[in-house]
Enzyme design. Structure first.
Site, PDB file in Angstrom:
ATOM      1  N   HIS A 120       0.794  -1.233   0.000  1.00 49.84           N
ATOM      2  CA  HIS A 120       0.000   0.000   0.000  1.00 49.84           C
ATOM      3  C   HIS A 120       0.826   1.282   0.000  1.00 49.84           C
ATOM      4  O   HIS A 120       0.311   2.350   0.304  1.00 49.84           O
ATOM      5  CB  HIS A 120      -0.981  -0.018   1.192  1.00 49.84           C
ATOM      6  CG  HIS A 120      -2.033  -1.078   1.058  1.00 49.84           C
ATOM      7  ND1 HIS A 120      -2.780  -1.553   2.116  1.00 49.84           N
ATOM      8  CD2 HIS A 120      -2.459  -1.763  -0.033  1.00 49.84           C
ATOM      9  CE1 HIS A 120      -3.615  -2.482   1.684  1.00 49.84           C
ATOM     10  NE2 HIS A 120      -3.450  -2.635   0.388  1.00 49.84           N
ATOM     11  N   GLY A 190      -1.897  -9.693  12.442  1.00 49.77           N
ATOM     12  CA  GLY A 190      -2.467  -8.365  12.682  1.00 49.77           C
ATOM     13  C   GLY A 190      -3.167  -7.735  11.502  1.00 49.77           C
ATOM     14  O   GLY A 190      -3.102  -6.523  11.314  1.00 49.77           O
ATOM     15  N   THR A 191      -3.840  -8.566  10.723  1.00 50.76           N
ATOM     16  CA  THR A 191      -4.667  -7.980   9.654  1.00 50.76           C
ATOM     17  C   THR A 191      -6.086  -8.527   9.753  1.00 50.76           C
ATOM     18  O   THR A 191      -6.284  -9.695  10.070  1.00 50.76           O
ATOM     19  CB  THR A 191      -4.079  -8.222   8.243  1.00 50.76           C
ATOM     20  OG1 THR A 191      -5.044  -7.776   7.267  1.00 50.76           O
ATOM     21  CG2 THR A 191      -3.722  -9.670   7.968  1.00 50.76           C
ATOM     22  N   SER A 192      -7.055  -7.659   9.451  1.00 53.52           N
ATOM     23  CA  SER A 192      -8.464  -8.080   9.479  1.00 53.52           C
ATOM     24  C   SER A 192      -8.796  -8.925   8.250  1.00 53.52           C
ATOM     25  O   SER A 192      -9.876  -9.505   8.174  1.00 53.52           O
ATOM     26  CB  SER A 192      -9.374  -6.845   9.529  1.00 53.52           C
ATOM     27  OG  SER A 192      -9.148  -6.043   8.388  1.00 53.52           O
TER      28      SER A 192
HETATM   29  P1  OAD Z   1      -7.381  -3.389  10.139  1.00 54.09           P
HETATM   30  O1  OAD Z   1      -7.543  -2.218  11.030  1.00 54.09           O
HETATM   31  O2  OAD Z   1      -8.479  -3.694   9.180  1.00 54.09           O
HETATM   32  O3  OAD Z   1      -7.168  -4.688  11.020  1.00 54.09           O
HETATM   33  C1  OAD Z   1      -6.250  -4.695  12.070  1.00 54.09           C
HETATM   34  C2  OAD Z   1      -6.281  -6.071  12.678  1.00 54.09           C
HETATM   35  O4  OAD Z   1      -5.287  -6.114  13.683  1.00 54.09           O
HETATM   36  C3  OAD Z   1      -7.612  -6.443  13.355  1.00 54.09           C
HETATM   37  O5  OAD Z   1      -8.039  -7.704  12.896  1.00 54.09           O
HETATM   38  C4  OAD Z   1      -7.263  -6.488  14.852  1.00 54.09           C
HETATM   39  O6  OAD Z   1      -7.983  -7.514  15.539  1.00 54.09           O
HETATM   40  C5  OAD Z   1      -5.787  -6.823  14.791  1.00 54.09           C
HETATM   41  N1  OAD Z   1      -5.014  -6.383  15.960  1.00 54.09           N
HETATM   42  C6  OAD Z   1      -5.205  -5.319  16.776  1.00 54.09           C
HETATM   43  N2  OAD Z   1      -4.238  -5.247  17.700  1.00 54.09           N
HETATM   44  C7  OAD Z   1      -3.396  -6.284  17.457  1.00 54.09           C
HETATM   45  C8  OAD Z   1      -2.188  -6.751  18.054  1.00 54.09           C
HETATM   46  N3  OAD Z   1      -1.631  -6.132  19.100  1.00 54.09           N
HETATM   47  N4  OAD Z   1      -1.603  -7.854  17.526  1.00 54.09           N
HETATM   48  C9  OAD Z   1      -2.138  -8.503  16.455  1.00 54.09           C
HETATM   49  N5  OAD Z   1      -3.269  -8.108  15.861  1.00 54.09           N
HETATM   50  C10 OAD Z   1      -3.890  -7.014  16.342  1.00 54.09           C
HETATM   51  O7  OAD Z   1      -5.974  -3.233   9.404  1.00 54.09           O
HETATM   52  P2  OAD Z   1      -5.487  -3.932   8.068  1.00 54.09           P
HETATM   53  O8  OAD Z   1      -5.941  -5.336   7.995  1.00 54.09           O
HETATM   54  O9  OAD Z   1      -4.036  -3.655   7.970  1.00 54.09           O
HETATM   55  O10 OAD Z   1      -5.421   0.395   3.493  1.00 54.09           O
HETATM   56  O11 OAD Z   1      -6.247  -3.073   6.991  1.00 54.09           O
HETATM   57  C11 OAD Z   1      -5.968  -3.263   5.631  1.00 54.09           C
HETATM   58  C12 OAD Z   1      -5.985  -1.954   4.912  1.00 54.09           C
HETATM   59  O12 OAD Z   1      -7.193  -1.265   5.178  1.00 54.09           O
HETATM   60  C13 OAD Z   1      -4.905  -0.976   5.344  1.00 54.09           C
HETATM   61  O13 OAD Z   1      -3.662  -1.206   4.720  1.00 54.09           O
HETATM   62  C14 OAD Z   1      -5.483   0.331   4.935  1.00 54.09           C
HETATM   63  C15 OAD Z   1      -6.902   0.142   5.407  1.00 54.09           C
HETATM   64  O14 OAD Z   1      -7.862   0.886   4.751  1.00 54.09           O
HETATM   65  C16 OAD Z   1      -5.144   1.534   2.893  1.00 54.09           C
HETATM   66  O15 OAD Z   1      -4.952   2.565   3.495  1.00 54.09           O
HETATM   67  C17 OAD Z   1      -5.076   1.377   1.409  1.00 54.09           C
END
Ligand code: OAD
Length: 247
Positions: A120, A190-192
């Protein structure tokens, strides 16, 4: 924390021939950086992604979007890599490991990871909003106000990150596809797993016969497909995991 889960994680990692790790905002949560979709603290619970992270939003109000990204740059500049970033970097030195990240914060590189496949983009780079102009620059001053591109003299500069509705770099997707296909262990941290194409790479690995491990305190759409689920914060997990390498 269940010790046998961490022991399994250790054994699968050390026995794998090729590992691909996919990280999302959760890997940086313990560094104090906001995630996007967490219910209370997530950025998208407070801000409209179509206003802050789309080309249309930027065209409507460039000052607002620019100042929001300057604020995010400040947040990241004050942060340091946590045990998960450091652990992944250390694993990369010991094992054959590819790292794909959706994060734009650069903390994996700060922790020592190399050849990071950044899906990204990069928060600390600007590029011209005019797609015909190839100007880009590293950010040196995070307090700098919104400015026009010096090269084309017309469009505004914007953060060099991928916004909703924009395409990812084709060569970056190809690389992520390739390392997902060739690994025998895929670790999602750590990704949704909500945003594509990033969310699809775990399935690519699964279809190619890889084992799947997820580290995430909350369930995701991937959780039902994994061979091992460690429902704990990534920093805690990696701290424990890396201590096994010292034994
Ligand atoms: P999200 O905010 O969608 O998901 C974050 C994930 O991290 C969730 O599933 C939480 O449960 C988990 N989480 C929180 N704290 C944690 C910890 N300490 N250890 C492990 N996991 C933890 O973020 P992304 O999946 O990265 O895109 O989102 C994908 C994309 O959506 C991002 O890159 C961004 C966003 O819109 C753009 O900006 C293009």
């Amino acid at each position: 924390m269940n010790n046998s889960d961490i022991q399994n994680l250790y054994e699968w990692l050390t026995q794998a021939e090729c590992i691909t790790v996919m990280t999302g905002a959760g890997v940086s949560a313990e560094s104090g950086i906001s995630t996007f979709r967490d219910a209370q603290e997530g950025l998208w619970s407070k801000y409209d992604p179509m206003e802050m992270a789309s080309p249309e939003g930027f065209s409507r109000d460039p000052e607002l979007v620019w100042s929001w990204y300057q604020w995010r740059r400040q947040q990241v500049q004050q942060a340091s890599p946590n045990a998960a970033h450091l652990g992944i970097a250390e694993l990369q030195k010991r094992l054959k490991l590819y790292l794909i990240t959706q994060n734009v914060d650069g903390l994996h590189q700060q922790a020592g990871s190399t050849e990071v496949i950044e899906l990204h983009g990069h928060l600390f780079e600007n590029r011209c909003h005019n797609s015909q102009c190839d100007y880009h620059e590293s950010v040196v001053d995070i307090e700098e106000p919104l400015k026009r591109c010096n090269q084309c003299q017309s469009a505004y500069l914007r953060p060099s990150v991928v916004w909703f509705g924009e395409s990812l770099d084709a060569s970056v997707i190809d690389m992520a596809q390739k390392v997902s296909q060739q690994c025998d262990l895929f670790l999602s941290v750590g990704t949704s797993s909500e945003v594509y194409p990033a969310a699809g790479f775990a399935n690519v690995a699964l279809q190619a016969g890889a084992k799947l491990i997820e580290i995430n305190p909350n369930a995701t759409s991937l959780s039902s497909k994994v061979d091992l689920l460690i429902a704990k914060p990534a920093g805690q997990v990696f701290k424990h995991l890396m201590s096994l390498f010292d034994d």
